[in-house]
Design an enzyme around this catalytic site. Sequence first.
Site, mmCIF file in Angstrom:
data_model
loop_
_atom_site.group_PDB
_atom_site.id
_atom_site.type_symbol
_atom_site.label_atom_id
_atom_site.label_comp_id
_atom_site.label_asym_id
_atom_site.label_seq_id
_atom_site.Cartn_x
_atom_site.Cartn_y
_atom_site.Cartn_z
ATOM 1 N N ASN A 77 -22.840 95.263 35.719
ATOM 2 C CA ASN A 77 -22.363 96.646 35.783
ATOM 3 C C ASN A 77 -20.927 96.747 35.299
ATOM 4 O OD1 ASN A 77 -22.821 99.481 36.857
ATOM 5 N ND2 ASN A 77 -20.953 98.912 37.964
ATOM 6 N N GLU A 78 -20.678 97.665 34.376
ATOM 7 C CA GLU A 78 -19.320 98.003 33.919
ATOM 8 C C GLU A 78 -18.436 96.757 33.834
ATOM 9 O OE1 GLU A 78 -17.983 101.110 36.518
ATOM 10 O OE2 GLU A 78 -19.699 102.387 36.056
#
Length: 538
Positions: free
Chosen positions: A155-156
């Site tokens: 994630n990110e």
Amino acid sequence: MTRRRSLVGTALVALLAGSVLTAPPAAAATGFHIENGRLHEANGNEFVMRGVNHPHTWFPGETGAFADIKALGANTVRVVLSSGDRWTRDDPADVANVVSLCKENRLICVLEVHDTTGYGEQSGAATLDAAVDYWLSVRDALLGQERYVIVNIGNEPYGNTGYAAWTPDTIDAIQRLRSGGLAHTLMVDAPNWGQDWSFTMRDNAAEVFAADPDRNTVFSVHMYGVFDTAAEVRDYLGRFTGAGLPIVVGEFGHDHSDGDPDEDAILAHTRSLGVGFLGWSWSGNSGGVEYLDMAANFDAADLTPWGERIFHGPDGIGETAREATVYGGGQGDTTPPSTPGTPTAGAVAAESVTLSWAPSTDDTGVAGYDVVRLDGPAERRVASATTTSVTVGGLTAATEYTFAVYARDVAGNRSGRSEPVTVTTRPGSGGSAPCTVGYRVGNQWPGGFQAELTVRNDGSDPIEDWTLRWTFADGQRVTSLWNARVTQTGARVSVTGEPHTAVIPAGGSIGFGFLGTWTGGNTDPEDFTLDGTACAVR
């Protein structure tokens, strides 16, 4: 989903690679794979994600969420997992249980490691390399699930510091997973807390995709405060679809502490482009963003305004989701819809055009239409619609494009391709057109009209043996013409000069007129081109 910054990038806009990267996918026989920039199931059926994020790793007891999310119409759930670097590790047994819950509830599982969020800026965030180590450690729970599971590597994976390393680190992560035996479709998140304001992912996506030996990677952008206008949403997604590269909106909300994302534009443009979306998030938000809960306290009977919007609003999950065929959705019907009518062009602008066409018919119902752009024998989908009209954006000013339309039924069968239409976009506001056309209807009566045109050469050299083209939006027909010669194919008109009008002098003009017929409407054309170059209209 964590803290994000609404920083506006100053990077120059660069086009993605123009060619579609379509090597035969290694996983095509067993699971999800990419074809022509689109996600397909193992049986070749295209699949468009329509779902939400669920924070499983922080609320492992809320397993009823899977059934609730499915009951509201979603076809996909993105599940938050932890590698153990920041939160309690989800072990292979837990991962296997999550996959089982997805399958039990007929949902496609997107599994993501959240510990990488904001690496380089967020204290304690894990590297992509650590995320790969985690995926390889739970590999036994993933093998054989390629038809049901997409692996979102991290994630990110970068905040707003050090994000230049995103490209080599992402390539390395993909190649390590392939070497480790994972043949699943992989999803990679953008840097800059997922929002890619630096365009690092956008401008390097073609390189990353090509580095995957399976050519089976999907790109994911998170749309929060950076994407607060429809133009930004349309441009970003259009760059990917226009380049034939797979893109999804892996997270977005209706509001955020870093700005006010345009959720209506996100929903509308993902629908028109046939792009998947996964809203943030089902429930359990904290730290000042509780307003992003879709269900209050994990209660599906108590949807928040955001929940109502994404599940039941225009272009939302209820209107657009189609169950994956791996669960039986749409099977049994093999008859395609009838071919749509030839599209006509209206509202031609410098960077967009509105296309309309006669509807298709189908025994089980037409689910929607796909608009493709033709480039010789190749074609690329540029928009999708559930009605018989759509605006195609992301075009280049003063450029000729050819479009056609397919219809899809609820089982995923596709019709034959419509006859094409060729359109030239208007000149951009930043430059001057080399010609100006004046079009005037001098007289009109039921079923007929008379029109006059002037063509001015705004350049410094004479124009010889010219050809002027335009498209009638309402299908008008030219019946006779003076001072020039005409041919017409469908709504497309081509005019060339007579001997006494074959040369348009520099700074000068020629004129001609015609009689025509009309039914239903007599809209003035606006897409005039002279020798293939768009003219200004006065």
